[in-house]
Write a protein that holds these residues in place. Structure first.
Motif, PDB file in Angstrom:
ATOM      1  N   LEU A  11       0.800  -1.226   0.000  1.00 39.88           N
ATOM      2  CA  LEU A  11       0.000   0.000   0.000  1.00 39.88           C
ATOM      3  C   LEU A  11       0.833   1.276   0.000  1.00 39.88           C
ATOM      4  O   LEU A  11       0.296   2.367  -0.111  1.00 39.88           O
ATOM      5  CB  LEU A  11      -1.027   0.034   1.139  1.00 39.88           C
ATOM      6  N   SER A  12       2.162   1.145   0.085  1.00 41.60           N
ATOM      7  CA  SER A  12       3.005   2.327  -0.065  1.00 41.60           C
ATOM      8  C   SER A  12       3.230   2.558  -1.562  1.00 41.60           C
ATOM      9  O   SER A  12       2.817   1.754  -2.400  1.00 41.60           O
ATOM     10  CB  SER A  12       4.340   2.124   0.649  1.00 41.60           C
ATOM     11  N   TYR A  13       3.900   3.645  -1.889  1.00 44.74           N
ATOM     12  CA  TYR A  13       4.234   3.919  -3.279  1.00 44.74           C
ATOM     13  C   TYR A  13       5.722   3.682  -3.490  1.00 44.74           C
ATOM     14  O   TYR A  13       6.542   3.983  -2.627  1.00 44.74           O
ATOM     15  CB  TYR A  13       3.865   5.354  -3.658  1.00 44.74           C
ATOM     16  N   LEU A  22       5.959   5.003 -11.402  1.00 52.24           N
ATOM     17  CA  LEU A  22       5.509   5.063 -10.024  1.00 52.24           C
ATOM     18  C   LEU A  22       4.309   4.137  -9.870  1.00 52.24           C
ATOM     19  O   LEU A  22       3.422   4.119 -10.725  1.00 52.24           O
ATOM     20  CB  LEU A  22       5.100   6.503  -9.706  1.00 52.24           C
ATOM     21  N   GLY A  23       4.280   3.365  -8.801  1.00 50.10           N
ATOM     22  CA  GLY A  23       3.149   2.469  -8.576  1.00 50.10           C
ATOM     23  C   GLY A  23       2.894   2.256  -7.103  1.00 50.10           C
ATOM     24  O   GLY A  23       3.769   2.471  -6.260  1.00 50.10           O
ATOM     25  N   GLN A  24       1.670   1.830  -6.810  1.00 48.02           N
ATOM     26  CA  GLN A  24       1.328   1.449  -5.445  1.00 48.02           C
ATOM     27  C   GLN A  24       1.680  -0.021  -5.272  1.00 48.02           C
ATOM     28  O   GLN A  24       1.361  -0.844  -6.126  1.00 48.02           O
ATOM     29  CB  GLN A  24      -0.151   1.683  -5.167  1.00 48.02           C
ATOM     30  N   VAL A  25       2.332  -0.337  -4.183  1.00 48.91           N
ATOM     31  CA  VAL A  25       2.717  -1.717  -3.916  1.00 48.91           C
ATOM     32  C   VAL A  25       1.460  -2.490  -3.535  1.00 48.91           C
ATOM     33  O   VAL A  25       0.803  -2.175  -2.550  1.00 48.91           O
ATOM     34  CB  VAL A  25       3.767  -1.803  -2.784  1.00 48.91           C
ATOM     35  N   SER A  57       9.397   9.365  -3.280  1.00 48.23           N
ATOM     36  CA  SER A  57       9.636  10.564  -2.467  1.00 48.23           C
ATOM     37  C   SER A  57       8.281  11.088  -1.983  1.00 48.23           C
ATOM     38  O   SER A  57       7.221  10.674  -2.471  1.00 48.23           O
ATOM     39  CB  SER A  57      10.346  11.632  -3.299  1.00 48.23           C
ATOM     40  N   GLU A  58       8.310  12.013  -1.044  1.00 48.25           N
ATOM     41  CA  GLU A  58       7.057  12.597  -0.567  1.00 48.25           C
ATOM     42  C   GLU A  58       6.297  13.262  -1.705  1.00 48.25           C
ATOM     43  O   GLU A  58       5.081  13.137  -1.805  1.00 48.25           O
ATOM     44  CB  GLU A  58       7.331  13.600   0.554  1.00 48.25           C
ATOM     45  N   ALA A  59       7.007  13.954  -2.580  1.00 50.39           N
ATOM     46  CA  ALA A  59       6.365  14.619  -3.719  1.00 50.39           C
ATOM     47  C   ALA A  59       5.755  13.597  -4.677  1.00 50.39           C
ATOM     48  O   ALA A  59       4.639  13.790  -5.178  1.00 50.39           O
ATOM     49  CB  ALA A  59       7.368  15.500  -4.450  1.00 50.39           C
ATOM     50  N   LEU A  62       2.631  12.124  -3.069  1.00 50.81           N
ATOM     51  CA  LEU A  62       1.526  13.085  -3.127  1.00 50.81           C
ATOM     52  C   LEU A  62       0.930  13.124  -4.529  1.00 50.81           C
ATOM     53  O   LEU A  62      -0.292  13.108  -4.695  1.00 50.81           O
ATOM     54  CB  LEU A  62       2.018  14.472  -2.711  1.00 50.81           C
ATOM     55  N   ARG A  63       1.787  13.152  -5.540  1.00 45.27           N
ATOM     56  CA  ARG A  63       1.307  13.155  -6.930  1.00 45.27           C
ATOM     57  C   ARG A  63       0.490  11.895  -7.208  1.00 45.27           C
ATOM     58  O   ARG A  63      -0.559  11.944  -7.862  1.00 45.27           O
ATOM     59  CB  ARG A  63       2.498  13.253  -7.886  1.00 45.27           C
ATOM     60  N   ALA A  64       0.935  10.758  -6.685  1.00 45.08           N
ATOM     61  CA  ALA A  64       0.215   9.499  -6.887  1.00 45.08           C
ATOM     62  C   ALA A  64      -1.149   9.526  -6.203  1.00 45.08           C
ATOM     63  O   ALA A  64      -2.148   9.079  -6.772  1.00 45.08           O
ATOM     64  CB  ALA A  64       1.047   8.331  -6.353  1.00 45.08           C
ATOM     65  N   ARG A  65      -1.206  10.049  -4.984  1.00 43.15           N
ATOM     66  CA  ARG A  65      -2.493  10.122  -4.273  1.00 43.15           C
ATOM     67  C   ARG A  65      -3.467  11.039  -4.992  1.00 43.15           C
ATOM     68  O   ARG A  65      -4.662  10.747  -5.099  1.00 43.15           O
ATOM     69  CB  ARG A  65      -2.272  10.575  -2.834  1.00 43.15           C
TER      70      ARG A  65
END
Length: 78
Positions: A11-13, A22-25, A57-59, A62-65
């Motif tokens: 559930l992390s990125y 970029l993907g969600q695990v 990264s945090e950025a 955030l972009r993924a969310r």
């Protein structure tokens, strides 16, 4: 073989460093040596060797969310 980064947490990125995607695990399969990633806005999952992932990264997270929430608001489900 040592890793700089610990294995990604479900559930992390994470970023697939082979493609810079970029993907969600979604899951990990330690026996097969794969991490299952899903695009934040939904779509087809892909597998990545854990040694080719890095935490987002945090950025990037955030972009993924934001992408996920935008897709959810358009389509209602992912």
């Amino acid at each position: 073989m040592s890793r700089e980064n610990p294995p990604p947490i479900p559930l992390s990125y994470a970023v697939d460093t082979r493609t810079n995607r970029l993907g969600q695990v979604v899951d990990q399969d330690p026996h097969a040596g794969r991490v299952h990633l899903r695009p934040p806005q939904g779509g087809v999952e892909w597998d990545c060797p854990p040694e080719h992932t890095r935490p987002a990264s945090e950025a990037e997270a955030l972009r993924a969310r934001v992408a996920r929430l935008n897709a959810l608001s358009r389509w209602g489900v992912l």
